[in-house]
Design a protein around this motif. Sequence first.
Motif, PDB file in Angstrom:
ATOM      1  N   ARG A 191     102.139 106.527   0.551  1.00  0.00           N
ATOM      2  CA  ARG A 191     100.883 105.826   0.805  1.00  0.00           C
ATOM      3  C   ARG A 191     101.042 104.338   0.632  1.00  0.00           C
ATOM      4  N   PRO A 192     100.956 103.582   1.695  1.00  0.00           N
ATOM      5  CA  PRO A 192     100.944 104.063   3.071  1.00  0.00           C
ATOM      6  C   PRO A 192     102.323 104.617   3.446  1.00  0.00           C
ATOM      7  N   PRO A 193     102.387 105.461   4.466  1.00  0.00           N
ATOM      8  CA  PRO A 193     103.681 106.038   4.830  1.00  0.00           C
ATOM      9  C   PRO A 193     104.650 104.955   5.302  1.00  0.00           C
ATOM     10  N   ARG A 194     105.834 104.964   4.717  1.00  0.00           N
ATOM     11  CA  ARG A 194     106.881 103.998   5.076  1.00  0.00           C
ATOM     12  C   ARG A 194     108.202 104.742   5.189  1.00  0.00           C
ATOM     13  N   ASP A 195     108.947 104.408   6.233  1.00  0.00           N
ATOM     14  CA  ASP A 195     110.237 105.039   6.468  1.00  0.00           C
ATOM     15  C   ASP A 195     111.344 104.004   6.433  1.00  0.00           C
ATOM     16  N   GLU A 196     112.540 104.493   6.132  1.00  0.00           N
ATOM     17  CA  GLU A 196     113.712 103.665   6.327  1.00  0.00           C
ATOM     18  C   GLU A 196     114.619 104.393   7.306  1.00  0.00           C
TER      19      GLU A 196
ATOM     20  N   LEU B 190     124.295  98.264  10.313  1.00  0.00           N
ATOM     21  CA  LEU B 190     125.655  98.114   9.762  1.00  0.00           C
ATOM     22  C   LEU B 190     125.685  97.036   8.683  1.00  0.00           C
ATOM     23  N   HIS B 191     124.811  96.048   8.795  1.00  0.00           N
ATOM     24  CA  HIS B 191     124.716  94.966   7.802  1.00  0.00           C
ATOM     25  C   HIS B 191     123.870  95.354   6.605  1.00  0.00           C
ATOM     26  N   GLY B 192     123.344  96.581   6.587  1.00  0.00           N
ATOM     27  CA  GLY B 192     122.611  97.067   5.423  1.00  0.00           C
ATOM     28  C   GLY B 192     121.101  97.072   5.550  1.00  0.00           C
ATOM     29  N   LEU B 193     120.561  96.595   6.660  1.00  0.00           N
ATOM     30  CA  LEU B 193     119.112  96.649   6.835  1.00  0.00           C
ATOM     31  C   LEU B 193     118.711  98.083   7.137  1.00  0.00           C
TER      32      LEU B 193
ATOM     33  N   PHE C   5     114.173  94.896   9.896  1.00  0.00           N
ATOM     34  CA  PHE C   5     114.611  94.763  11.291  1.00  0.00           C
ATOM     35  C   PHE C   5     113.737  93.751  12.028  1.00  0.00           C
ATOM     36  N   GLN C   6     112.445  93.832  11.795  1.00  0.00           N
ATOM     37  CA  GLN C   6     111.520  92.930  12.482  1.00  0.00           C
ATOM     38  C   GLN C   6     111.771  91.479  12.082  1.00  0.00           C
TER      39      GLN C   6
END
Length: 159
Positions: free
Chosen positions: A74-79, A33-36, A42-43
């Motif tokens: 590459r490398p695989p990154r998700d949001e 909710l704060h935009g992260l 998150f970490q």
Amino acid sequence: MRHKSFEGMDCPIALTLDAVGEWWSLLIVRDALHGLSRFDEFQQSLGISSNSLTRRLAALCDAGLLTRHRYQLRPPRDEYRLTARGRDLQPVIEALGGWGRRHVTRGRGGVRLVDVETGATAEPILVDRETGKPVNTTDFRYVAQRNAPPIKRAKLPTS
């Protein structure tokens, strides 16, 4: 650590706790909710271990509160983005935060919800959708429905 599932209960609070009751879950939703949106954000915000965060993000996606979007191959990154279902937790998050500011932190905290037009700090309250009256224990009461457990039907008035 989860001790049991509330799956067999006919209670919206218990079943909601099955989806979001683990303490990291609501903090992840708060941060979203704060935009992260990214794992490392998150970490960094939470100080949570990689393994725990991976499990929590997967569970929140499985519960339909977050969706995963690949932003790098590459490398695989998700949001992770809140779904409408996840955004619907905002009043819950704000209620917990308001209670905590009043009774636990005495107003401390690094983020506030503010009115977009005035910039004033919001003081959210729970109101009845029909009447607009603030929900409290004086003007409202709990009423047992036919499917309520016997102990609650014995204690509460029925509808």
